[in-house]
Design a protein around this motif. Structure first.
Motif, mmCIF file in Angstrom:
data_model
loop_
_atom_site.group_PDB
_atom_site.id
_atom_site.type_symbol
_atom_site.label_atom_id
_atom_site.label_comp_id
_atom_site.label_asym_id
_atom_site.label_seq_id
_atom_site.Cartn_x
_atom_site.Cartn_y
_atom_site.Cartn_z
ATOM 1 N N LEU A 257 -29.097 -16.866 19.142
ATOM 2 C CA LEU A 257 -28.441 -16.438 17.954
ATOM 3 C C LEU A 257 -27.670 -14.884 18.320
ATOM 4 C CD1 LEU A 257 -30.384 -17.410 14.997
ATOM 5 C CD2 LEU A 257 -28.510 -18.715 15.771
ATOM 6 N N GLY A 258 -28.227 -14.240 19.195
ATOM 7 C CA GLY A 258 -27.680 -12.944 19.447
ATOM 8 C C GLY A 258 -27.956 -11.905 18.580
ATOM 9 N N SER B 19 -33.897 -26.045 18.146
ATOM 10 C CA SER B 19 -33.358 -27.138 19.052
ATOM 11 C C SER B 19 -34.145 -27.275 20.049
ATOM 12 C CB SER B 19 -31.814 -26.834 18.985
ATOM 13 O OG SER B 19 -31.575 -25.825 19.937
ATOM 14 N N LEU B 20 -33.538 -28.496 21.028
ATOM 15 C CA LEU B 20 -34.107 -28.788 22.116
ATOM 16 C C LEU B 20 -34.005 -27.403 23.267
ATOM 17 C CD1 LEU B 20 -33.256 -32.528 22.699
ATOM 18 C CD2 LEU B 20 -35.471 -31.501 22.210
ATOM 19 N N PHE B 21 -32.760 -26.634 22.958
ATOM 20 C CA PHE B 21 -32.400 -25.679 23.823
ATOM 21 C C PHE B 21 -33.482 -24.674 23.863
ATOM 22 C CE2 PHE B 21 -30.364 -21.667 24.918
ATOM 23 C CZ PHE B 21 -30.096 -21.881 26.227
ATOM 24 N N GLU B 22 -33.980 -24.167 22.700
ATOM 25 C CA GLU B 22 -35.280 -23.451 22.503
ATOM 26 C C GLU B 22 -36.387 -23.982 23.149
ATOM 27 O OE1 GLU B 22 -32.218 -22.079 20.742
ATOM 28 O OE2 GLU B 22 -32.902 -23.512 19.547
ATOM 29 N N VAL B 23 -36.810 -25.276 22.948
ATOM 30 C CA VAL B 23 -37.767 -25.802 23.480
ATOM 31 C C VAL B 23 -37.682 -25.625 25.185
ATOM 32 C CG1 VAL B 23 -38.946 -27.894 23.842
ATOM 33 C CG2 VAL B 23 -38.235 -27.409 21.566
ATOM 34 N N ARG C 183 -24.117 -19.807 26.122
ATOM 35 C CA ARG C 183 -22.833 -20.003 25.705
ATOM 36 C C ARG C 183 -22.712 -21.344 25.279
ATOM 37 N NH1 ARG C 183 -20.028 -18.573 29.559
ATOM 38 N NH2 ARG C 183 -20.404 -16.289 29.598
ATOM 39 N N ARG C 184 -23.002 -22.263 25.970
ATOM 40 C CA ARG C 184 -22.766 -23.694 25.931
ATOM 41 C C ARG C 184 -23.517 -24.189 24.741
ATOM 42 N NH1 ARG C 184 -21.686 -27.001 30.119
ATOM 43 N NH2 ARG C 184 -21.925 -28.862 28.572
ATOM 44 N N ALA C 185 -24.761 -23.506 24.622
ATOM 45 C CA ALA C 185 -25.481 -23.960 23.282
ATOM 46 C C ALA C 185 -25.087 -23.758 22.272
ATOM 47 C CB ALA C 185 -27.089 -23.459 23.715
ATOM 48 N N ARG C 186 -24.528 -22.238 22.139
ATOM 49 C CA ARG C 186 -24.216 -21.905 20.841
ATOM 50 C C ARG C 186 -22.941 -22.886 20.356
ATOM 51 N NH1 ARG C 186 -24.021 -16.621 23.681
ATOM 52 N NH2 ARG C 186 -26.171 -15.321 23.051
ATOM 53 N N GLU C 187 -21.967 -23.017 21.245
ATOM 54 C CA GLU C 187 -20.866 -24.095 20.992
ATOM 55 C C GLU C 187 -21.262 -25.343 20.362
ATOM 56 O OE1 GLU C 187 -18.415 -23.892 24.567
ATOM 57 O OE2 GLU C 187 -17.782 -21.894 24.440
ATOM 58 N N LEU C 188 -22.186 -25.787 21.155
ATOM 59 C CA LEU C 188 -22.611 -27.225 20.851
ATOM 60 C C LEU C 188 -23.540 -27.695 19.651
ATOM 61 C CD1 LEU C 188 -23.463 -30.288 21.714
ATOM 62 C CD2 LEU C 188 -25.569 -29.203 22.773
ATOM 63 N N LEU C 189 -24.464 -26.452 19.272
ATOM 64 C CA LEU C 189 -25.178 -26.491 18.218
ATOM 65 C C LEU C 189 -24.432 -25.884 16.825
ATOM 66 C CD1 LEU C 189 -28.282 -25.039 19.587
ATOM 67 C CD2 LEU C 189 -27.930 -27.444 18.822
ATOM 68 N N ARG C 190 -23.179 -25.522 16.816
ATOM 69 C CA ARG C 190 -22.287 -25.241 15.826
ATOM 70 C C ARG C 190 -21.494 -26.391 15.150
ATOM 71 N NH1 ARG C 190 -20.204 -20.658 18.694
ATOM 72 N NH2 ARG C 190 -21.327 -18.689 18.170
ATOM 73 N N SER D 162 -26.483 -21.306 34.846
ATOM 74 C CA SER D 162 -27.186 -20.181 34.773
ATOM 75 C C SER D 162 -27.394 -19.918 33.448
ATOM 76 C CB SER D 162 -26.190 -18.733 35.037
ATOM 77 O OG SER D 162 -25.248 -18.765 34.519
ATOM 78 N N ARG D 163 -28.584 -18.853 33.088
ATOM 79 C CA ARG D 163 -28.910 -18.715 31.675
ATOM 80 C C ARG D 163 -27.968 -18.263 30.598
ATOM 81 N NH1 ARG D 163 -32.835 -20.682 28.456
ATOM 82 N NH2 ARG D 163 -33.397 -19.456 26.760
#
Length: 1259
Positions: free
Chosen positions: A517-518, A550-554, A587-594, A581-582
């Motif tokens: 979330l930043g 989400s799965l990204f946090e897991v 960045r990809r996860a923020r776009e996907l989960l929105r 890279s992390r």
């Protein structure tokens, strides 16, 4: 509740944590005070109808004569007022245990949701899986013995097994006192770990409680001292065996019944809450009212609850209303059915007859009651809801199965609310899951007579998973629940969202969520463990869906725990590149989960492994073990669980949780070791393939890599693992080859083409492996396993072979597996010798010794200062170090597919790599400094120190030796002991050195002499170098000295002080005593302990560390520095120019696909099942399991005995009926015989007495 902290209030008084957290209570909860005097006609105007005296009421109300004249009936809502409560906090009973109970005085019309939140969130009582509200039996009468047994052996025991709340008045009289004693006895006998304690909650009228003034404190009592006048007698005092008290205030004094309305509302509110953690259960909390005895006024309470669909359990035979209702429901009900089934003139007649019967029985049971009409109406209303009432004959039935009675009562009531299409057994299943009674589910629901659908088990499966009920998970899996259909990625995310706040996993997930979330704004701090669950849930609901786990946090948590052993988890579901890279992944996860995440509807590829990870992360032992049994790749799964748990234990702060994680990690390591032992005994070549197979389930890792990451020393010490490592170490040469032959061949490589060195004959051995039958049957196409044993220098060819074997082109040629084209003998034998790691190792050792000799020669003989130097030998040394640097760069950045950050992190983690980095850095700095005249000496000093570092590197080289390796490990362990010894020695050395210097030389500003005499000289004292002439002034000291302060400041030697020299001698004696006897012997003892501890496991330690060295030399080029530059040039041409992929980049990794992978996994699963079966047999043959089986059989016998008692009771009732009929018939016969109306044709029959009846009559 313990006071764990506090703060200072405005008046300077320190507030406890409990007092600070509950200071808001008076603002929310109120008390009631009667403000209007309504005269009680029986008290001659002295008392109000509320029970209070006239002078206790407000003066304004006393003067309101119009009001007292008009109002004839006192009403709490009209004649009392609310004020902030003045009685709340914690209660300590004088003379009782130190455990504190919670209490609160509150108004009768308080909202029940506030009270429930206070009990669960603030007071910390666990949310119930069942609420049993005991009604009646409050009067001070002697209770029947069997009623006490039902409460003690039945209700309280059932409450422990189901996690229930028991609600009574909480007073020391009647049922409340008996129940409190039962709770106390069971709490004493119950284990704090295995058995939950029953929660007893008292709801009593405030005006009836004795010594209530001891509880009053407007600021709250923490705790309040509560004294009971006479413990032996029944009284209206609070019972000390209850965990919490709700003292309901309606403004009355000394009167019962004021809490009835609030208690009914609270029960109704609880019945609409969900069970489980945070209300995650599949059903609402079941609430059951239990009626014991009681007066006629309780009929109103029963009627109101039944109208709210609240089930009741009536204890028949306990007296009062309980006997009345049991008689009505058992006798009138059957009579009404008989009458209604006949032909009648109308429907009104049976109703009138039922009302008459009801009135008759009311007069029978309550003859003193005057207003029977209202009671009859109440009884008729209760009769209309008779399906919600269960009659329990406790005097005739055993109290041991009382939990089953509660279950059946709740199920019978719930069936009345089910829809037509619903499964009638679904509610019973949900109750069994909620109470964690798998025995009831097996015997009543999963006995083969009920067909369960997937939809019926889905919610219960989620409930069992979240609330840690592994036996139900196993039961559902065995009875038709399809885990592939059940576990989607969305459901897996919901399982991770259900993790408790106070757990380590929750904190790690929140950290990853904050990173995505930043900002830290929407997430509570990680150290905050005190948020109420309902509050946290509300915060989660307020945040958007993109702010949920989400799965990204897991994946982030698993990456933190597994490190670089595995590639990122669940990136395939998120459609991320594993090499991303992390920062780009965030960045990809923020776009996907929105936006809408379509992956959440997809089925999980590896459901059992995902559930295994979920259980391991929460340290759920039994659940994780079951999922491990169900998951594939059992050896790798066990090692992965071991790795995750050991990393979690390093982050865990609580000692108990840390210890349990370590124990579970060791359990999984033992399982991996035992399963691999079974595999190794079954088939050696397949077990080798098992170790180096690349796993798609565990993100591309292997058993060897995961075992090294998990620090699984026991697993690596297995003979099978060591056999594989030895096979890799020797390559294609036989393992019995002497080392001196290898050394000679290194200097004369032509000998490798002769029989001087023995090589294995691959073709013959492969054919033996291919045609060797095993337990799976013969199969020449088993060669995919056999090839892994032989040439590890051709791993890439083996991978190509595996892929070609499963192709349609070669599928038809059984027994003739596809082989890569053979190389000429000259090239193949050359590769077999030089590609073996042992050859690379010996070459590196020889060249390293030459490097150290050259380094020593340069430092001692040929290290010329500028401008004469450097010499040619020194330039050769520089070139040699340059090749070493090139090899270190290759090892760091050009091995594997990791990013440069990951490569650096992996490189720095190794201790010997740090040693190499230090040596190279010192050499570069020293070489640069020696080039200049002004820094020549400094550079020379650095190179001299650097030579020591390079020489110490030999320790790591000889770690491969079977005798030296364990000793090197012991040396490393002892170095830790030396640091602890040096700490104690340093403290004592400084203490003595400063005191000695100050006493011997009162004034000496020379820092060089101070440093030597304070630190260096006391250190030499330990080894016997004691300058007695200097310390003892009684002895002659010929060294010139002066007492002139000016000369001393200029550097002259000061004279010794003769004052208090005796103290100097005493300090020397004490110092030598402590250092040479105490501290030195302490160091020896520490070394002895470390040696004995490591000696027992030294072989295991050495075998574990041997893996790293073999991997290092397996991946190295064949040539050693400085000749290794040729290999580097060759690699540069092949990789950069010709783009030829590397073979050794996949060291110890074998990619299996298709049929070969399936065969290997099936074989491993068979070995696991055989092992588990053998373990179950051993466990069943143990004494404890035999005792358990005997106990179950005894319970079955007791159950049958109880059933036989019921049959005996029925037979006795039948005998009584037969006796009545016989007497009636005899009376009819006698009457007819005496009459003269008609004459019978024959005399009445006589009773024929049988032999059995004669015997019984004689008895």
């Amino acid at each position: 509740m313990k006071d764990t902290g506090g703060e200072v209030g405005g008046d300077g008084v320190k507030l406890s944590k409990s007092e600070k957290d509950q200071s808001w209570i008076p603002k929310i909860f109120k008390k009631r005070v009667c403000t209007t005097f309504v005269e009680d006609s029986l008290s001659n105007g002295v008392r109000c109808q509320c029970g209070g005296a006239r002078n206790a009421h407000a003066s304004v109300a006393l003067g309101d004569y119009f009001s007292t004249a008009i109002v004839n009936q006192w009403n709490s809502s009209q004649h009392s007022s609310e004020y902030p409560t003045d009685a709340f906090g914690e209660l300590q009973f004088a003379g009782a245990s130190k455990r504190h109970s919670h209490f609160l005085r509150l108004s009768w019309d308080t909202a029940p949701e506030r009270v429930y939140n206070l009990i669960t969130a603030q007071w910390g009582l666990p949310a119930p899986n069942l609420v049993v509200s005991v009604v009646g039996g409050e009067e001070r009468t002697t209770m029947k013995t069997w009623v006490r047994e039902v409460l003690r052996q039945g209700l309280v025991k059932a409450s422990q097994s189901t996690g229930a709340w028991i609600i009574t008045t909480g007073l020391r009289e009647g049922v409340g006192r008996c129940l409190g004693e039962a709770v106390r006895d069971h709490a004493t006998a119950a284990s704090s770990v295995s058995v939950s304690k029953a929660v007893a909650l008292g709801i009593a009228p405030w005006g009836l409680v004795q010594n209530q003034q001891q509880l009053v404190n407007p600021q709250g009592s923490f705790p309040a001292k509560y004294y009971i006048n006479d413990v032996s007698k029944d009284s209206c005092s609070l019972d000390n065996n209850y965990q919490a008290f709700l003292l309901v205030d309606d403004g009355s004094v000394g009167r019962r019944g004021g809490e009835t309305g609030f208690r009914a509302k609270l029960e109704d509110y609880i019945s609409h809450q969900r069970t489980g953690i945070w209300g995650s259960g599949s059903i609402n909390i079941p609430v059951l009212c239990m009626l014991i005895s009681g007066e006629a006024s309780i009929l109103e309470r029963v009627d109101l609850s039944l109208k709210n669909s609240m089930p009741w359990l009536v204890l028949a035979g306990s007296g009062g209303v309980a006997d009345f209702l049991s008689d009505v429901l058992e006798n009138i009900s059957s009579a009404a059915v008989v009458q209604s089934s006949g032909e009648g003139d109308g429907e009104a007649c049976p109703n009138v007859d039922l009302k008459d019967r009801m009135a008759e029985r009311l007069r029978k049971f309550f003859p003193s009651e005057a207003e029977t009409d209202k009671l009859v109406e109440r009884a008729l209303s209760i009769y209309q809801n008779r399906d919600l009432i269960t009659i329990y004959h406790g005097e005739q039935e055993a109290p041991n199965d009382f939990d089953t009675v509660l279950l059946k009562a709740l199920v019978a009531a719930s069936k009345q609310r089910l829809s037509i299409d619903a499964n009638p057994y679904n509610e019973e299943l949900k109750l069994a899951v909620t109470w964690n009674r798998v025995d009831i589910a097996k015997s009543e629901l999963f006995n083969g007579g009920i067909h369960w659908k997937y939809e019926d088990l889905e919610d219960s499966m989620t409930d069992a998973l979240i609330n840690d009920k592994p036996q139900f998970v196993r039961l559902f899996t065995e009875n038709g629940l399809n885990i592939l259909k059940y576990l989607t990625y969305g459901r897996l995310e919901s399982l991770y969202r259900s993790v408790g706040d106070g757990t380590l996993l929750y904190q790690l997930l929140q950290r990853c969520l904050v990173e995505r979330l930043g900002t830290t704004a929407p997430v509570s701090p990680l150290s905050n463990h005190q948020d109420p669950p309902l509050k946290v849930t509300a915060e989660k609901m307020q945040r958007g869906p993109e702010a949920q786990i989400s799965l990204f946090e897991v994946s982030g948590v698993l990456e933190l725990l597994t490190g670089d052993v595995c590639q990122p988890f669940y990136y395939d579901a998120l459609e991320f590149d594993p090499l991303l890279s992390r920062r780009k992944a965030l960045r990809r996860a923020r776009e996907l989960l929105r936006r809408d995440c379509m992956y959440r509807q997809d089925r999980c590829l590896f459901p059992w492994a995902s559930l295994f990870i979920w259980a391991v992360l929460q340290n759920r032992s039994e659940m994780a073990t079951f999922f491990w049994e169900m998951a594939g790749e059992s050896v790798l799964s066990a090692l992965s669980g071991c790795k995750i748990l050991r990393e979690l234990s390093k982050l865990e702060d609580e000692t108990e949780a840390k210890l349990s994680m370590k124990e579970l990690a060791q359990k999984f390591e033992n399982l991996a070791h035992d399963i691999f032992s079974s595999c190794y005994r079954s088939n050696e070549s397949r077990s080798f393939t098992l170790l180096i197979r690349k796993s798609p389930v565990w993100s591309g890792t292997t058993c060897l890599q995961m075992g090294m990451g998990a620090d699984a020393r026991l697993f690596f010490s297995h003979d099978g693992v060591q056999s594989l490592l030895s096979q890799i170490w020797w390559g294609d040469m036989k393992r019995n080859t002497e080392v001196w032959k290898l050394l000679i061949t290194l200097f004369c490589p032509v000998l490798c083409y002769t029989n001087f060195i023995s090589f294995r004959n691959h073709t013959d051995q492969q054919q033996e492996e291919e045609w060797k039958p095993d337990e799976d049957g013969p199969g020449p196409d088993e060669s995919a396993y056999g090839t892994t044993v032989f040439s590890f220098s051709d791993i890439k060819d083996i991978e190509t072979d595996d892929q070609d074997m499963i192709s349609p082109r070669t599928a038809g040629f059984k027994g003739i597996p596809h082989r890569p084209p053979k190389r000429p003998f000259i090239i193949s034998r050359w590769r077999q010798f030089w590609f073996a790691p042992v050859t690379s190792f010996l070459g590196n050792v020889l060249m390293y010794f030459l490097f150290l000799l050259l380094f020593a020669y340069v430092l001692l003989v040929d290290f010329l200062p500028p401008p004469s130097g450097p010499a040619i030998t020194e330039f050769v040394l520089y070139f040699w170090v340059f090749t070493i640097v090139c090899e270190e760069i290759r090892e760091t950045f050009f091995m594997g597919t990791m990013t440069w950050r990951q490569s650096m992190r992996v490189y720095i983690q190794d201790v010997w790599n740090k040693c190499d980095l230090t040596a190279i850095s010192l050499f570069i700095i020293g070489a640069v400094c020696r080039m200049f005249e002004w820094s020549y000496e400094f550079g020379r000093h650095l190179l001299c120190a650097d030579y020591m570092v390079f020489t110490l590197r030999l320790i790591h080289i000889f770690a491969i030796h079977k005798q030296l390796g364990p000793k090197i490990i012991m040396l490393g362990k002892m170095m830790k002991d030396v640091f602890f010894f040096l700490f104690f020695l340093g403290v004592w050395l400084v203490a003595y050195g400063v005191a000695n210097q100050a006493l011997v030389y009162p004034y000496d500003p020379n820092l060089d002499r101070i440093f030597r005499r304070v630190f260096y000289r006391p250190y030499l004292h330990i080894f016997g170098q004691i300058p007695v002439e200097e310390i003892d002034v009684g002895m002659d000291w010929e060294k010139p000295c002066t007492d002139n302060m000016t000369l001393i400041r200029e550097g002259e030697e000061p004279c010794r002080s003769q004052f208090s020299n005796w103290l100097v001698v005493i300090l020397l004696v004490i110092y030598l005593l402590v250092t040479n006897i105490v501290l030195i012997n302490l160091l020896i003892a520490m070394f002895s302990y470390t040696f004995s501890e490591v000696q027992a496991n030294s072989d295991i330690y050495w075998k574990f560390q041997r893996y790293n060295l073999i991997v290092q030399y397996h991946s190295r080029p064949s040539l050693a520095p400085p000749l290794i530059i040729l290999s580097h040039l060759n690699l540069f041409i092949k990789r950069i120019i010709r783009k030829v992929p590397s073979i050794k980049i996949h060291h110890f990794v074998l990619q299996l696909r298709g049929k070969a992978a399936n065969r290997l996994m099936t074989w491993e699963t068979i070995q696991k099942e055989d092992f588990l079966t053998a373990q179950n047999k051993i466990q069943k043959s143990s004494d404890s399991e035999r005792l358990k089986r005997v106990s179950v059989k005894v319970d079955d016998v007791l159950k049958h005995v109880t059933e036989s008692r019921d049959i005996d009771h029925r037979l006795r009732a039948l005998e009584n009926e037969m006796e009545y009929c016989s007497n009636a018939l005899s009376w009819i016969v006698e009457t007819l015989a005496q009459g003269s109306t008609f004459k019978p044709s024959r005399p009445p029959p006589t009773l024929k007495v049988t032999s059995s009846s004669k015997v019984s009559s004689s008895d």
